[in-house]
Design an enzyme around this catalytic site. Structure first.
Site, PDB file in Angstrom:
ATOM      1  N   LYS A  11      -2.491  -5.764   8.024  1.00 12.40           N
ATOM      2  CA  LYS A  11      -2.296  -4.714   7.420  1.00 12.40           C
ATOM      3  C   LYS A  11      -1.773  -3.162   8.441  1.00 12.40           C
ATOM      4  O   LYS A  11      -2.380  -3.418   9.532  1.00 12.40           O
ATOM      5  CB  LYS A  11      -3.687  -4.069   6.526  1.00 12.40           C
ATOM      6  CG  LYS A  11      -3.478  -5.364   5.397  1.00 12.40           C
ATOM      7  CD  LYS A  11      -4.742  -5.152   4.418  1.00 12.40           C
ATOM      8  CE  LYS A  11      -5.264  -6.335   3.019  1.00 12.40           C
ATOM      9  NZ  LYS A  11      -5.815  -5.679   1.864  1.00 12.40           N
ATOM     10  N   TYR A  51       1.221  -6.203  -5.111  1.00 14.83           N
ATOM     11  CA  TYR A  51      -0.586  -6.091  -6.297  1.00 14.83           C
ATOM     12  C   TYR A  51      -0.421  -5.932  -7.188  1.00 14.83           C
ATOM     13  O   TYR A  51      -1.519  -5.387  -8.174  1.00 14.83           O
ATOM     14  CB  TYR A  51      -1.416  -5.008  -5.096  1.00 14.83           C
ATOM     15  CG  TYR A  51      -1.823  -5.670  -4.264  1.00 14.83           C
ATOM     16  CD1 TYR A  51      -2.841  -6.459  -3.900  1.00 14.83           C
ATOM     17  CD2 TYR A  51      -1.064  -5.042  -2.779  1.00 14.83           C
ATOM     18  CE1 TYR A  51      -2.664  -6.836  -2.586  1.00 14.83           C
ATOM     19  CE2 TYR A  51      -1.662  -4.666  -1.417  1.00 14.83           C
ATOM     20  CZ  TYR A  51      -2.599  -6.269  -1.648  1.00 14.83           C
ATOM     21  OH  TYR A  51      -2.804  -6.956   0.203  1.00 14.83           O
ATOM     22  N   PHE A  59      -9.374   0.910  -7.423  1.00 10.16           N
ATOM     23  CA  PHE A  59      -9.095   1.308  -6.164  1.00 10.16           C
ATOM     24  C   PHE A  59      -7.539   1.110  -5.721  1.00 10.16           C
ATOM     25  O   PHE A  59      -6.815   0.906  -5.237  1.00 10.16           O
ATOM     26  CB  PHE A  59      -9.287   0.042  -5.140  1.00 10.16           C
ATOM     27  CG  PHE A  59      -9.141  -1.522  -5.685  1.00 10.16           C
ATOM     28  CD1 PHE A  59      -8.331  -2.385  -5.470  1.00 10.16           C
ATOM     29  CD2 PHE A  59     -10.387  -1.778  -6.289  1.00 10.16           C
ATOM     30  CE1 PHE A  59      -8.054  -3.354  -5.743  1.00 10.16           C
ATOM     31  CE2 PHE A  59     -10.101  -3.499  -7.086  1.00 10.16           C
ATOM     32  CZ  PHE A  59      -9.080  -4.037  -6.735  1.00 10.16           C
ATOM     33  N   ASN A 114      -8.370  -3.600   5.413  1.00  7.35           N
ATOM     34  CA  ASN A 114      -9.594  -4.653   5.685  1.00  7.35           C
ATOM     35  C   ASN A 114      -8.436  -5.423   6.552  1.00  7.35           C
ATOM     36  O   ASN A 114      -9.033  -7.257   6.925  1.00  7.35           O
ATOM     37  CB  ASN A 114     -10.591  -5.373   4.827  1.00  7.35           C
ATOM     38  CG  ASN A 114      -9.172  -5.704   3.141  1.00  7.35           C
ATOM     39  OD1 ASN A 114      -8.536  -5.344   3.910  1.00  7.35           O
ATOM     40  ND2 ASN A 114     -10.444  -6.801   2.418  1.00  7.35           N
ATOM     41  N   HIS A 117      -4.045  -9.587   4.456  1.00  6.42           N
ATOM     42  CA  HIS A 117      -4.153  -9.897   3.292  1.00  6.42           C
ATOM     43  C   HIS A 117      -3.966 -11.470   3.374  1.00  6.42           C
ATOM     44  O   HIS A 117      -3.444 -12.163   4.661  1.00  6.42           O
ATOM     45  CB  HIS A 117      -3.283  -9.910   2.318  1.00  6.42           C
ATOM     46  CG  HIS A 117      -2.705 -10.662   1.607  1.00  6.42           C
ATOM     47  ND1 HIS A 117      -3.305 -10.413   0.114  1.00  6.42           N
ATOM     48  CD2 HIS A 117      -1.455 -11.772   1.408  1.00  6.42           C
ATOM     49  CE1 HIS A 117      -2.749 -11.129  -1.227  1.00  6.42           C
ATOM     50  NE2 HIS A 117      -1.576 -12.274  -0.448  1.00  6.42           N
ATOM     51  N   GLU A 128       4.058 -15.617  -3.084  1.00  8.64           N
ATOM     52  CA  GLU A 128       4.082 -13.355  -2.519  1.00  8.64           C
ATOM     53  C   GLU A 128       5.148 -14.119  -1.267  1.00  8.64           C
ATOM     54  O   GLU A 128       5.542 -13.329   0.037  1.00  8.64           O
ATOM     55  CB  GLU A 128       2.090 -13.681  -1.534  1.00  8.64           C
ATOM     56  CG  GLU A 128       1.136 -13.577  -3.195  1.00  8.64           C
ATOM     57  CD  GLU A 128      -0.355 -13.347  -2.619  1.00  8.64           C
ATOM     58  OE1 GLU A 128      -1.352 -13.050  -3.253  1.00  8.64           O
ATOM     59  OE2 GLU A 128      -0.618 -13.767  -1.518  1.00  8.64           O
TER      60      GLU A 128
HETATM   61  P1  ADP Z   1      -8.969 -10.436  -0.951  1.00  9.53           P
HETATM   62  O1  ADP Z   1      -8.002  -9.206  -0.289  1.00  9.53           O
HETATM   63  O2  ADP Z   1     -10.304 -10.491  -0.157  1.00  9.53           O
HETATM   64  O3  ADP Z   1      -7.761 -10.969  -1.316  1.00  9.53           O
HETATM   65  P2  ADP Z   1      -8.860  -8.330  -3.755  1.00  9.53           P
HETATM   66  O4  ADP Z   1      -8.277  -9.558  -4.360  1.00  9.53           O
HETATM   67  O5  ADP Z   1     -10.122  -8.617  -4.267  1.00  9.53           O
HETATM   68  O6  ADP Z   1      -9.800  -9.283  -2.175  1.00  9.53           O
HETATM   69  O7  ADP Z   1      -8.423  -7.259  -3.728  1.00  9.53           O
HETATM   70  C1  ADP Z   1      -6.620  -6.700  -3.060  1.00  9.53           C
HETATM   71  C2  ADP Z   1      -7.364  -5.352  -1.749  1.00  9.53           C
HETATM   72  O8  ADP Z   1      -7.332  -4.395  -2.494  1.00  9.53           O
HETATM   73  C3  ADP Z   1      -8.313  -6.044  -0.997  1.00  9.53           C
HETATM   74  O9  ADP Z   1      -7.645  -6.521   0.297  1.00  9.53           O
HETATM   75  C4  ADP Z   1      -8.747  -4.378   0.029  1.00  9.53           C
HETATM   76  O10 ADP Z   1      -7.927  -4.132   0.371  1.00  9.53           O
HETATM   77  C5  ADP Z   1      -8.758  -3.653  -1.514  1.00  9.53           C
HETATM   78  N1  ADP Z   1      -9.552  -3.998  -2.577  1.00  9.53           N
HETATM   79  C6  ADP Z   1     -10.482  -4.864  -2.986  1.00  9.53           C
HETATM   80  N2  ADP Z   1     -11.180  -4.403  -4.283  1.00  9.53           N
HETATM   81  C7  ADP Z   1     -11.990  -3.349  -3.455  1.00  9.53           C
HETATM   82  C8  ADP Z   1     -12.494  -2.033  -4.369  1.00  9.53           C
HETATM   83  N3  ADP Z   1     -13.439  -1.990  -4.714  1.00  9.53           N
HETATM   84  N4  ADP Z   1     -12.750  -0.852  -2.977  1.00  9.53           N
HETATM   85  C9  ADP Z   1     -12.065  -0.835  -2.376  1.00  9.53           C
HETATM   86  N5  ADP Z   1     -10.493  -1.410  -2.087  1.00  9.53           N
HETATM   87  C10 ADP Z   1     -11.554  -3.127  -2.693  1.00  9.53           C
HETATM   88 MG    MG Z   2      -6.914 -11.183  -3.575  1.00  5.24          MG
END
Ligand code: ADP
Ligand code: MG
Length: 142
Positions: A11, A51, A59, A114, A117, A128
């Protein structure tokens, strides 16, 4: 166990922190083979498309603004059990909840930014990967 593909994205925070090399090193050390890779700057609309499943979540706006804030590096990875193994390597979405030694726990600042992905299923991995790479850019067995 079946050989699977998964889509990783380094990212924009990973790129800004100069962690591309370090994260790819960890990915390769964990046994993943790179089948496709490039650097792209997503538009806001492209980030929203990637997304789309999260549209309407609180978010979503921050996430798509962040994902279009700078270059990122999508990578198609292959390995036995790639989807689950990659998610184990990166750790939980929130770095504070991610296991010690995972990529997110080690490098991520917060739940939104974070570092990386990872696809959540084989089928989503395929969709994807195709979001970023036409089939002929995904390199077959070398
Ligand atoms: P992951 O990437 O672990 O699969 P998700 O698919 O639930 O997580 O969410 C996609 C992305 O959206 C996350 O990697 C993160 O960057 C962001 N995200 C998810 N939940 C939150 C939240 N509660 N607050 C802020 N950002 C979030
Ligand atoms: Mg996800």
């Amino acid at each position: 166990m079946a050989v699977e593909r998964t889509l990783a994205i380094l990212k924009p925070d990973c790129v800004r922190k100069n962690l591309i090399g370090e994260v790819i090193r960890r990915i390769q050390e964990a046994g993943f083979t790179i089948r496709a890779m490039k650097m792209v700057r997503l538009t806001k609309q492209e980030a929203e498309g990637f997304y789309a499943v999260h549209r309407g979540r609180p978010f979503f706006e921050d996430l798509t603004t962040f994902m279009s804030s700078g270059p990122c590096v999508p990578i198609v990875l292959e390995k036995e059990n790639a989807v689950a193994d990659f998610r184990a390597l990166i750790g939980a979405t929130d770095p504070a909840e991610a296991a010690e030694g995972t990529i997110r726990r080690t490098f991520a600042d917060n739940k939104g930014e974070n570092i990386v992905h990872g696809s959540d299923s084989v089928e989503n991995g395929r969709l994807e990967a195709n979001y970023f790479f036409p089939e002929h850019e995904i390199v077959a067995n070398s």
